[in-house]
Scaffold this active site. Sequence first.
Site, PDB file in Angstrom:
ATOM      1  N   LYS A  38       0.850  -1.189   0.000  1.00  0.00           N
ATOM      2  CA  LYS A  38       0.000   0.000   0.000  1.00  0.00           C
ATOM      3  C   LYS A  38       0.881   1.232   0.000  1.00  0.00           C
ATOM      4  O   LYS A  38       1.778   1.362   0.832  1.00  0.00           O
ATOM      5  CB  LYS A  38      -0.901   0.027   1.242  1.00  0.00           C
ATOM      6  CG  LYS A  38      -1.782   1.263   1.337  1.00  0.00           C
ATOM      7  CD  LYS A  38      -2.636   1.238   2.598  1.00  0.00           C
ATOM      8  CE  LYS A  38      -1.903   1.733   3.821  1.00  0.00           C
ATOM      9  NZ  LYS A  38      -1.678   3.198   3.806  1.00  0.00           N
ATOM     10  N   ASP A  66      -3.522   3.998  -1.915  1.00  0.00           N
ATOM     11  CA  ASP A  66      -4.385   4.479  -0.836  1.00  0.00           C
ATOM     12  C   ASP A  66      -4.410   6.007  -0.859  1.00  0.00           C
ATOM     13  O   ASP A  66      -3.781   6.670  -0.034  1.00  0.00           O
ATOM     14  CB  ASP A  66      -3.874   3.960   0.508  1.00  0.00           C
ATOM     15  CG  ASP A  66      -4.824   4.284   1.649  1.00  0.00           C
ATOM     16  OD1 ASP A  66      -6.017   4.515   1.384  1.00  0.00           O
ATOM     17  OD2 ASP A  66      -4.367   4.319   2.811  1.00  0.00           O
ATOM     18  N   LYS A  68      -7.448   7.827  -1.054  1.00  0.00           N
ATOM     19  CA  LYS A  68      -8.685   8.324  -0.449  1.00  0.00           C
ATOM     20  C   LYS A  68      -9.256   9.505  -1.245  1.00  0.00           C
ATOM     21  O   LYS A  68      -9.489  10.595  -0.715  1.00  0.00           O
ATOM     22  CB  LYS A  68      -8.460   8.706   1.021  1.00  0.00           C
ATOM     23  CG  LYS A  68      -8.003   7.526   1.887  1.00  0.00           C
ATOM     24  CD  LYS A  68      -7.838   7.937   3.341  1.00  0.00           C
ATOM     25  CE  LYS A  68      -7.472   6.742   4.194  1.00  0.00           C
ATOM     26  NZ  LYS A  68      -6.094   6.254   3.920  1.00  0.00           N
ATOM     27  N   ASP A  71     -13.802  14.227  -3.935  1.00  0.00           N
ATOM     28  CA  ASP A  71     -14.032  15.495  -4.624  1.00  0.00           C
ATOM     29  C   ASP A  71     -15.357  15.346  -5.363  1.00  0.00           C
ATOM     30  O   ASP A  71     -16.064  14.349  -5.178  1.00  0.00           O
ATOM     31  CB  ASP A  71     -12.873  15.789  -5.587  1.00  0.00           C
ATOM     32  CG  ASP A  71     -12.636  17.281  -5.781  1.00  0.00           C
ATOM     33  OD1 ASP A  71     -13.630  17.993  -6.055  1.00  0.00           O
ATOM     34  OD2 ASP A  71     -11.487  17.730  -5.668  1.00  0.00           O
ATOM     35  N   THR A 120     -10.349   3.855  10.769  1.00  0.00           N
ATOM     36  CA  THR A 120     -10.107   3.144  12.026  1.00  0.00           C
ATOM     37  C   THR A 120      -9.545   4.056  13.117  1.00  0.00           C
ATOM     38  O   THR A 120      -9.442   3.648  14.266  1.00  0.00           O
ATOM     39  CB  THR A 120      -9.141   1.960  11.804  1.00  0.00           C
ATOM     40  OG1 THR A 120      -7.982   2.417  11.110  1.00  0.00           O
ATOM     41  CG2 THR A 120      -9.820   0.870  10.996  1.00  0.00           C
ATOM     42  N   ARG A 212       3.338  -0.447  10.989  1.00  0.00           N
ATOM     43  CA  ARG A 212       4.303  -0.299  12.071  1.00  0.00           C
ATOM     44  C   ARG A 212       4.769  -1.606  12.712  1.00  0.00           C
ATOM     45  O   ARG A 212       5.965  -1.753  12.994  1.00  0.00           O
ATOM     46  CB  ARG A 212       3.733   0.660  13.129  1.00  0.00           C
ATOM     47  CG  ARG A 212       3.857   2.104  12.723  1.00  0.00           C
ATOM     48  CD  ARG A 212       3.011   3.028  13.576  1.00  0.00           C
ATOM     49  NE  ARG A 212       1.610   2.995  13.183  1.00  0.00           N
ATOM     50  CZ  ARG A 212       0.759   3.996  13.396  1.00  0.00           C
ATOM     51  NH1 ARG A 212       1.167   5.087  14.017  1.00  0.00           N
ATOM     52  NH2 ARG A 212      -0.490   3.917  13.005  1.00  0.00           N
TER      53      ARG A 212
END
Length: 240
Positions: A38, A66, A68, A71, A120, A212
């Site tokens: 990603k 990714d 997002k 518009d 999330t 992470r």
Amino acid sequence: MTTPLHTTDRLILALDVPTALDARELVEALADTVSFYKIGLELFLSGEYFELAAWLRARGKRVFADLKLFDVPQTVGSAVRQLRRRGVDFVTVHGNDAILRAACDAAAGAPGILAVTVLTSLDRADMKDLGFEADVSAVVLSRARRAEAIGCAGVISSGLEAASIRSAVSDDFRIVVPGIRATVQSRTDDQKRTVDVETAFGAGADYIVMGRPIRNASDPAAAAAAIQDRIASCLQSQSG
């Protein structure tokens, strides 16, 4: 008929790093332990986004953009048409039915449109601040049902809502769960609605997104391999 997914593709590694050089070094360190990546807004603003996507594709990796997108429908549709030339597998889109429909029409199946339900990093209090009086799970389920009806490939959803989505959509509608933690733990970062690997797949996730826990490990390749083993075990238990 449900389209089969490769087991090793179920883990999507979030390349949330500052530069394409950092990303390439991480990908090379991970070697064959990860096949799906990603790449998001941080790398998009680095100025090397599409070069990195092409580099990944040249090495047989899958790419999840990714971005997002959010518009007016015409602008989102135009952006998706630009992405069709880039060979990415998925792209995330925010917004209402008209925005999602414009994205799906422009994509014509590739890239697959993933509708963002509720981030999330948001919990019930955050949703109330944004003006949503409904429960988070109700918002997520409503958006997932509408996304499938419009023609999206799937949704981005917390693992906490994955089971309710899975029971309401077709088997080919993909559920991508971010915010995965290696173990169930108290919140120590900006993710609020998190689950572990087993919970996500037990609830019906098709893919999980991790960053992470693997990137920050002393040995990222070993950490990724351990997660892949857990995924394989989950899927074997389900098939059994």
